[in-house]
Design an enzyme around this catalytic site. Structure first.
Site, PDB file in Angstrom:
ATOM      1  CD  GLU A   1      -2.866   1.219   2.621  1.00 25.63           C
ATOM      2  OE1 GLU A   1      -3.797   1.921   2.954  1.00 25.63           O
ATOM      3  OE2 GLU A   1      -2.339   0.346   3.377  1.00 25.63           O
TER       4      GLU A   1
ATOM      5  CE  LYS B   1      -7.360   1.364   3.047  1.00 26.04           C
ATOM      6  NZ  LYS B   1      -6.018   1.870   3.848  1.00 26.04           N
TER       7      LYS B   1
ATOM      8  CB  CYS C   1      -4.877  -1.818   3.598  1.00 25.62           C
ATOM      9  SG  CYS C   1      -4.175  -2.172   5.374  1.00 25.62           S
TER      10      CYS C   1
ATOM     11  N   GLY D   1      22.556   6.967  28.259  1.00 23.60           N
ATOM     12  CA  GLY D   1      23.100   6.878  29.662  1.00 23.60           C
ATOM     13  C   GLY D   1      22.880   5.326  30.154  1.00 23.60           C
TER      14      GLY D   1
ATOM     15  N   GLY E   1      23.373   0.810  34.639  1.00 25.34           N
ATOM     16  CA  GLY E   1      23.551  -0.366  35.542  1.00 25.34           C
ATOM     17  C   GLY E   1      22.235  -1.208  35.650  1.00 25.34           C
TER      18      GLY E   1
END
Length: 560
Positions: A51, A120, A156, A298, A301
């Site tokens: 599409e 469509k 679609c 960043g 941890g």
């Protein structure tokens, strides 16, 4: 008198499952030409694109620009001219101007010209779709006679809705249905598409080929996974998910119509792998299509920054990823060790920029203004905002896009600092709840997705997965000091966001009533933050932004 050419007994149809770029008309045309050459080498008679391929999907308000529509039509005309050779015909999507109307259209190209255009009919206007704003609905289509075969081409939503487009095509003589699609990913979407197509196959008694776009476009990821069903409901072929391909299928005309067998049967990944690959593809295309050479993030941890680093390395390669640890007095040795181990395992650059001095500078500058007040969240947020400022400075200096690392649980309840850890250009885990982040991290440690540029093995240290999550903005802090346990929080949020359940229904599931009401309140008051957040990959059926559009100013609370 010229004898009429007999209708063919075989038809070789290729599907172009490719990754166009919105607005790159010349680039998309070049992709289309390359795909047609590939299809010709494979002996295709017809090549089916997705599409709005020429414009890229979704083009949104670009289609309101006459110059854009003109350029799209010119590209289709140039591609049509190519079909004057002995190669395959083409079905390709493009936006077009028709007098005062604008349509989401397909063109059928053969013999050096545009032989048919179809528009469509059913324009979606829900969730991420907003087509009624920019397009006009087309008339009910009839089939196209392609080299003696009557081909129906529902676009679609024409197969998803209830307007009867496929039945109309059947009644007007279509022998086979080819459906170009731009269907974005969410978890479990492949099964949903199969059911949609099977419904039309059963109702029309016709086989259908479903071609789906691939690639990331802002928040949306198109996952491909194109396929076809025979009229007897058997799967004719299944293309891969998250991978570009031009695949061919051979269709034979029999007593009961067109049938294809022995087609491609690609594996469709399970949900964790699919989610991870969607995040990876979305990040890769956002960075590459917007022209960023590399990214910075960043690395704290914690689990969120760790999986984002893994996604970035997998998507872009270790040489394009820079991580920065930004420690303060509350950053534990454990976090320092874990962050460095994660960067080392992934092979990416790892820097340390201490924030003690700038944070203390802010506190000193504000000391008179804050005199007589208690230290609290404001001072904690200064740490986050200092980190965000440093990352944005690195971005400005070196042209690196900042990857944002907040998950959906945090974004839901506002457990993120505006102009701090929310800084950045794109967030690959924005639509993943915290427990899903853990699940995908465990999955990635045991597997390497196809197309990933990162290493195998344990790339997210086990200790990051095992330890209690913490923002480390004060001594001995954990997320659960401020929030319900994540399994509880995520279930409540999924009920509120994805399922739109009432608080009464959520309590009936076994949740504590005050907790449910508190989470609902936090969800609503964080809307202003989400409006200012970076875009991120859509993974669930209802992401923040395109799918869920709640007002910022909102006093409604569900109290039964």
């Amino acid at each position: 008198m010229t004898a009429q050419k007999a209708a063919p007994s075989t038809l070789r149809i290729a599907v172009a499952q490719l990754n166009p770029t919105v607005g790159d008309i010349a680039g998309n045309l070049a992709k289309a030409r390359e795909a047609r050459a590939d299809a010709a080498r494979q002996g295709a008679d017809l090549l089916l694109f997705t599409e709005l391929f020429i414009s890229g999907y979704p083009p949104e308000d670009l289609v309101l620009k006459p110059a854009f529509l003109k350029a799209c039509l010119q590209a289709v005309e140039r591609l049509a001219a190519d079909t004057g050779d002995e190669g395959p015909g083409v079905v390709i999507g493009f936006p077009r101007q028709a007098g005062a109307l604008r349509h989401n259209s397909i063109a059928v190209l053969d013999g050096g010209k545009i032989v048919a255009i179809r528009d469509k009919v059913d324009l979606p206007n829900y969730g991420e779709f907003d087509e009624k704003r920019v397009f006009d609905a087309g008339a009910m289509p009839g089939p196209v006679n392609f080299r003696g075969v009557r081909v129906g081409i529902p676009i679609c939503e024409d197969i998803w809705g209830d307007l009867g487009v496929c039945e109309t095509l059947k009644e007007s003589g279509a022998e086979i249905l080819l459906s170009p699609n731009g269907s974005p990913y969410y978890r479990g979407k492949v099964d949903v598409r199969h059911q949609v197509v099977l419904k039309q196959v059963i109702e029309t008694g016709l086989p259908m080929i479903y071609a789906n776009q691939l690639g990331g476009q802002d928040e949306l990821v198109f996952d491909g996974a194109s396929f076809a069903f025979n009229a007897d409901k058997s799967l004719a072929f299944q293309m891969s998910q998250f991978e570009e391909a031009v695949a061919i299928s051979e269709w034979r005309r029999g007593e009961d119509g067109w049938v294809s067998s022995n087609g491609l049967n690609s594996r469709i990944p399970e949900s964790d792998e699919a989610d991870y690959r969607a995040c990876m593809l979305g990040l890769r295309d956002y960075v590459n299509k917007n022209g960023f050479k590399n990214v910075v993030l960043g690395l704290s941890g914690g689990i969120d920054s760790a999986i984002c680093t893994a996604l970035a390395v997998d998507a872009l390669g270790e040489e394009r990823v820079r991580t920065v640890m930004l420690p303060y007095r509350y950053t534990s040795q454990e976090s320092l060790k874990d962050a460095e181990a994660c960067a080392k395992a992934l092979g990416c650059r790892y820097d340390t920029v201490a924030i003690e001095e700038p944070v203390e500078g802010f506190l000193s500058a504000l000391s008179d203004a804050f005199e007589g007040t208690e230290s609290g969240i404001t001072e904690e947020n200064l740490q986050s905002r200092t980190r965000g400022t440093i990352l944005m400075a690195i971005s400005n200096k070196f042209g690196s896009m900042v990857v944002t690392t907040g998950n959906k649980s945090e974004m839901s309840v506002g457990y993120a600092t505006l102009y701090g850890d929310m800084n950045g250009g794109f967030n690959p885990i924005k639509d993943l709840y915290k427990m899903q982040v853990y699940a995908l991290s465990r999955w990635r440690n045991g597997a390497v997705p196809p197309g990933a540029l990162g290493p195998s093995g344990e790339v997210i240290p086990q200790n990051i997965i095992d330890k209690a999550p913490s923002a480390e903005l004060r001594p001995n802090q954990t997320d659960q000091d401020s929030l319900p346990p994540y399994p509880v929080l995520d279930d409540i949020l999924e009920c509120l966001v994805e399922k739109e359940m009432s608080t009464e229904e959520i309590v009936a599931r076994g949740h504590d009533e005050p907790t449910v009401h508190r989470v609902e309140h936090l969800l609503y008051i964080a809307e202003y933050k989400r409006r200012q957040s970076a875009p991120g990959v859509k993974i669930t059926k209802k992401n923040f932004g395109r799918d869920r559009r709640y007002p910022i100013t909102n006093r409604f609370r569900d109290r039964g």
